[in-house]
Design an enzyme around this catalytic site. Structure first.
Site, PDB file in Angstrom:
ATOM      1  N   HIS A 198       0.863  -1.181   0.000  1.00  0.00           N
ATOM      2  CA  HIS A 198       0.000   0.000   0.000  1.00  0.00           C
ATOM      3  C   HIS A 198       0.896   1.225   0.000  1.00  0.00           C
ATOM      4  CE1 HIS A 198      -3.060   2.928   1.159  1.00  0.00           C
ATOM      5  NE2 HIS A 198      -2.261   3.321   2.135  1.00  0.00           N
ATOM      6  N   GLY A 232      -1.104  10.109   2.819  1.00  0.00           N
ATOM      7  CA  GLY A 232      -1.733  10.451   4.091  1.00  0.00           C
ATOM      8  C   GLY A 232      -2.487  11.763   4.107  1.00  0.00           C
ATOM      9  N   ASN A 234      -2.933   0.474  -4.208  1.00  0.00           N
ATOM     10  CA  ASN A 234      -2.560  -0.817  -3.652  1.00  0.00           C
ATOM     11  C   ASN A 234      -2.165  -1.739  -4.797  1.00  0.00           C
ATOM     12  OD1 ASN A 234      -3.443  -0.171  -0.865  1.00  0.00           O
ATOM     13  ND2 ASN A 234      -5.464  -0.122  -1.826  1.00  0.00           N
TER      14      ASN A 234
END
Length: 311
Positions: free
Chosen positions: A173, A177, A187
């Site tokens: 992943h 953020g 992913n």
């Protein structure tokens, strides 16, 4: 300058590099006498060092290169994601910034399948820091987080003078953020093969992106933040590593193998100067240096220090 990648040129360059090194290694082997003991390759040395460290439960080992580049310079700055904020607050982004990477791994289980199959967890943090931009209090422009689980299998297939030493499979992943229009993530499931011969090693890595649902609105908290990322990041990456005495060189090539050609090239060099501390230089040209810049061409050069290299 925009570095354009042709799929045929990419494949031809990689093939020439690998085959020429294989021929050189074959010629060197023929010139040696049978009585000379064979030295372990650089890859074998790293694996041996990691196995020694694994006996200590308080030690974590490097995954990728751990480095700090106090000065990097980019020929162009991608300010599009921050345009609204920049206009409102009246600031600009610097071409010069610091860049660093922290990367480590630790084993979860050895010999999962009899005497083979080793399971690891790894985490890599890569950051771009506007440290010289005092006008906006020296913020971090971008930080990418990359946790992954992967399994490594030992192998001993021979291809010419090369040994296909390792196979790997994993799931990873990667995200920055952030939320809203600055959010980037994806992913992947990947597989890679590592070959080595003396001071030379190279890996071939391919991946498949795990699909995400389409966003109805760019401000949705769920859904795909970057649906076209494969157009720029592609599905395959070749990394070559070479050790010349105490020097370490690496070449990374990434390509989307499409008619609308996108890709990336990264060159690095390192040399030990004090204990584990190495002088480290890095050059990047292409797409996908960071997630916020995945669809923007970047050319950057930097110099600093590393605590380890890939070999």
């Amino acid at each position: 300058m925009h570095f354009k990648f042709s799929p045929l040129l990419w494949a031809a360059f990689a093939s020439y590099f690998i085959v020429s090194q294989s021929w050189a290694a074959d010629d060197a082997d023929k010139s040696e006498t049978a009585q000379q003991p064979q030295q372990p390759s650089l890859l074998e040395q790293r694996v041996a060092d990691e196995l020694k460290a694994s006996d200590n439960p308080f030690v974590i080992t490097p995954h990728k290169v751990n480095y700090f580049l106090p000065f990097t310079y980019s020929t162009s700055v991608n300010d599009a994601p921050f345009a609204e904020e920049m206009e409102q607050d009246g600031y600009s982004l610097d071409h010069s910034e610091a860049k660093f990477q922290i990367s480590f791994k630790f084993p979860l289980a050895y010999n999962v399948f009899g005497d083979n199959g080793h399971l690891f967890f790894a985490y890599t943090n890569q950051s771009w820091w506007q440290v010289y931009n005092k006008e906006i209090s020296s913020p971090f422009r971008e930080t990418n987080h990359e946790p992954e689980f992967f399994m490594v299998f030992n192998n001993d297939w021979k291809i010419g003078s090369f040994t296909n030493s390792l196979w790997g499979f994993g799931v990873v992943h990667q995200s920055n953020g952030r939320s809203g229009t600055l959010s980037r993530s994806w992913n992947r499931v990947y597989g890679n093969m590592i070959f080595d011969s003396g001071p030379l090693a190279f890996s071939v890595k391919a991946w498949w992106r795990i699909p995400e649902s389409k966003k109805e609105d760019i401000y949705d908290t769920s859904g795909d933040d970057n649906p076209d990322i494969n157009r720029y990041m592609g599905n395959i990456e070749l990394t070559a590593l070479y050790g010349l005495e105490r020097h370490r060189f690496s070449l990374m090539l990434r390509n989307n193998l499409r008619s609308e050609n996108k890709g990336a090239l990264q060159l690095t060099w390192s040399y030990p100067i004090l204990g584990n501390l190495r002088l480290y230089a890095q050059y990047f040209n292409g797409y996908g240096e960071s997630l916020i810049d995945y669809n923007v061409h970047t050319q950057r050069i930097g110099i600093g220090f590393a605590l380890n290299d890939l070999l």
